[in-house]
Design a protein around this motif. Structure first.
Motif, PDB file in Angstrom:
ATOM      1  N   LEU A   1      16.016  49.428 -85.779  1.00  0.00           N
ATOM      2  CA  LEU A   1      14.466  49.831 -86.220  1.00  0.00           C
ATOM      3  C   LEU A   1      14.428  49.398 -87.715  1.00  0.00           C
ATOM      4  CD1 LEU A   1      12.204  51.599 -85.595  1.00  0.00           C
ATOM      5  CD2 LEU A   1      13.651  53.478 -86.466  1.00  0.00           C
ATOM      6  N   MET A   2      13.212  48.599 -87.535  1.00  0.00           N
ATOM      7  CA  MET A   2      12.592  48.214 -89.068  1.00  0.00           C
ATOM      8  C   MET A   2      11.396  49.462 -89.149  1.00  0.00           C
ATOM      9  SD  MET A   2      12.750  43.996 -88.784  1.00  0.00           S
ATOM     10  CE  MET A   2      12.244  43.637 -90.501  1.00  0.00           C
ATOM     11  N   ILE A   3      11.472  49.905 -90.052  1.00  0.00           N
ATOM     12  CA  ILE A   3      10.535  51.060 -90.325  1.00  0.00           C
ATOM     13  C   ILE A   3       9.863  51.198 -91.595  1.00  0.00           C
ATOM     14  CG2 ILE A   3      12.092  52.761 -90.695  1.00  0.00           C
ATOM     15  CD1 ILE A   3      10.160  54.811 -88.720  1.00  0.00           C
ATOM     16  N   PRO A   4       8.527  51.153 -91.890  1.00  0.00           N
ATOM     17  CA  PRO A   4       8.151  51.466 -93.034  1.00  0.00           C
ATOM     18  C   PRO A   4       8.089  52.902 -93.622  1.00  0.00           C
ATOM     19  CG  PRO A   4       6.362  51.620 -91.448  1.00  0.00           C
ATOM     20  CD  PRO A   4       7.395  50.958 -90.758  1.00  0.00           C
ATOM     21  N   VAL A   5       8.413  52.781 -94.851  1.00  0.00           N
ATOM     22  CA  VAL A   5       8.904  54.293 -95.367  1.00  0.00           C
ATOM     23  C   VAL A   5       8.098  54.739 -96.690  1.00  0.00           C
ATOM     24  CG1 VAL A   5      11.251  53.977 -94.717  1.00  0.00           C
ATOM     25  CG2 VAL A   5      10.728  53.174 -97.046  1.00  0.00           C
ATOM     26  N   GLY A   6       7.158  53.632 -97.388  1.00  0.00           N
ATOM     27  CA  GLY A   6       6.539  53.809 -98.491  1.00  0.00           C
ATOM     28  C   GLY A   6       5.391  54.616 -98.614  1.00  0.00           C
ATOM     29  N   GLY A   7       4.784  55.078 -97.391  1.00  0.00           N
ATOM     30  CA  GLY A   7       3.646  55.875 -97.441  1.00  0.00           C
ATOM     31  C   GLY A   7       2.362  55.054 -97.675  1.00  0.00           C
ATOM     32  N   HIS A   8       1.346  55.635 -97.926  1.00  0.00           N
ATOM     33  CA  HIS A   8      -0.119  55.235 -98.305  1.00  0.00           C
ATOM     34  C   HIS A   8      -0.761  54.511 -97.368  1.00  0.00           C
ATOM     35  CE1 HIS A   8      -3.471  54.718-101.062  1.00  0.00           C
ATOM     36  NE2 HIS A   8      -3.425  53.565-100.813  1.00  0.00           N
ATOM     37  N   TYR A   9      -0.231  53.090 -96.961  1.00  0.00           N
ATOM     38  CA  TYR A   9      -0.634  52.319 -96.085  1.00  0.00           C
ATOM     39  C   TYR A   9      -0.159  52.633 -94.513  1.00  0.00           C
ATOM     40  CZ  TYR A   9      -2.455  49.720 -99.977  1.00  0.00           C
ATOM     41  OH  TYR A   9      -3.223  49.217-101.011  1.00  0.00           O
ATOM     42  N   THR A  10       1.032  53.239 -94.621  1.00  0.00           N
ATOM     43  CA  THR A  10       1.863  53.660 -93.414  1.00  0.00           C
ATOM     44  C   THR A  10       2.643  55.008 -93.663  1.00  0.00           C
ATOM     45  OG1 THR A  10       3.865  52.650 -94.363  1.00  0.00           O
ATOM     46  CG2 THR A  10       2.554  51.015 -93.273  1.00  0.00           C
ATOM     47  N   VAL A  11       3.465  55.271 -92.761  1.00  0.00           N
ATOM     48  CA  VAL A  11       4.279  56.590 -92.683  1.00  0.00           C
ATOM     49  C   VAL A  11       4.928  56.613 -93.982  1.00  0.00           C
ATOM     50  CG1 VAL A  11       6.090  55.437 -91.490  1.00  0.00           C
ATOM     51  CG2 VAL A  11       5.677  57.827 -91.022  1.00  0.00           C
ATOM     52  N   ASP A  12       5.346  57.987 -94.414  1.00  0.00           N
ATOM     53  CA  ASP A  12       5.982  58.094 -95.469  1.00  0.00           C
ATOM     54  C   ASP A  12       7.483  58.253 -95.266  1.00  0.00           C
ATOM     55  OD1 ASP A  12       6.096  60.477 -94.541  1.00  0.00           O
ATOM     56  OD2 ASP A  12       4.973  61.539 -96.346  1.00  0.00           O
ATOM     57  N   ALA A  13       8.204  58.417 -96.346  1.00  0.00           N
ATOM     58  CA  ALA A  13       9.863  58.553 -95.985  1.00  0.00           C
ATOM     59  C   ALA A  13       9.966  59.883 -95.087  1.00  0.00           C
ATOM     60  CB  ALA A  13      10.519  58.988 -97.255  1.00  0.00           C
ATOM     61  N   ALA A  14       9.502  60.761 -95.063  1.00  0.00           N
ATOM     62  CA  ALA A  14       9.691  61.944 -94.226  1.00  0.00           C
ATOM     63  C   ALA A  14       9.165  61.743 -92.869  1.00  0.00           C
ATOM     64  CB  ALA A  14       8.947  63.421 -94.924  1.00  0.00           C
ATOM     65  N   GLY A  15       8.085  61.061 -92.496  1.00  0.00           N
ATOM     66  CA  GLY A  15       7.541  60.681 -91.333  1.00  0.00           C
ATOM     67  C   GLY A  15       8.634  59.715 -90.734  1.00  0.00           C
ATOM     68  N   ALA A  16       8.995  58.745 -91.611  1.00  0.00           N
ATOM     69  CA  ALA A  16       9.823  57.471 -90.964  1.00  0.00           C
ATOM     70  C   ALA A  16      11.147  58.207 -90.604  1.00  0.00           C
ATOM     71  CB  ALA A  16      10.049  56.711 -92.103  1.00  0.00           C
TER      72      ALA A  16
END
Length: 95
Positions: free
Chosen positions: A16-31
């Protein structure tokens, strides 16, 4: 968050490659919630701010890593998937 039907349709997730940085995408907790739901063998966080790269509005990878555990840091920017590493969170370190 993917629905139960979407998760079932995906089946087994090896990587799984998942965005973790938030703002434009999901944040760490959501990821992390998505990661737990999909239960991949290998997780590769992406789209985060690091030393010398990324936008100021994007968060760093560390909050996600603190949730994930079993972190394997790699020198360089490539990784040959090896499921014997599993379970692991793989992070690329810029050299």
């Amino acid at each position: 968050m993917p629905t139960a039907e979407q998760i079932a349709a995906l089946g087994r997730v090896d990587v799984l490659m998942i965005p973790v940085g938030g703002h434009y995408t999901v944040d760490a907790a959501g990821a992390w919630e998505i990661t737990k739901a999909l239960a991949p063998k290998i997780v590769i966080p992406m789209h985060y701010r690091g030393k010398g790269f990324g936008y100021d509005v994007i968060g760093p990878v560390e909050p996600f890593l603190s949730l994930a555990g079993n972190v394997k840091k790699l020198d360089g920017m490539s990784y040959t998937v090896d499921l014997s590493d599993a379970p692991a969170t793989v992070v690329f370190e810029r050299v």
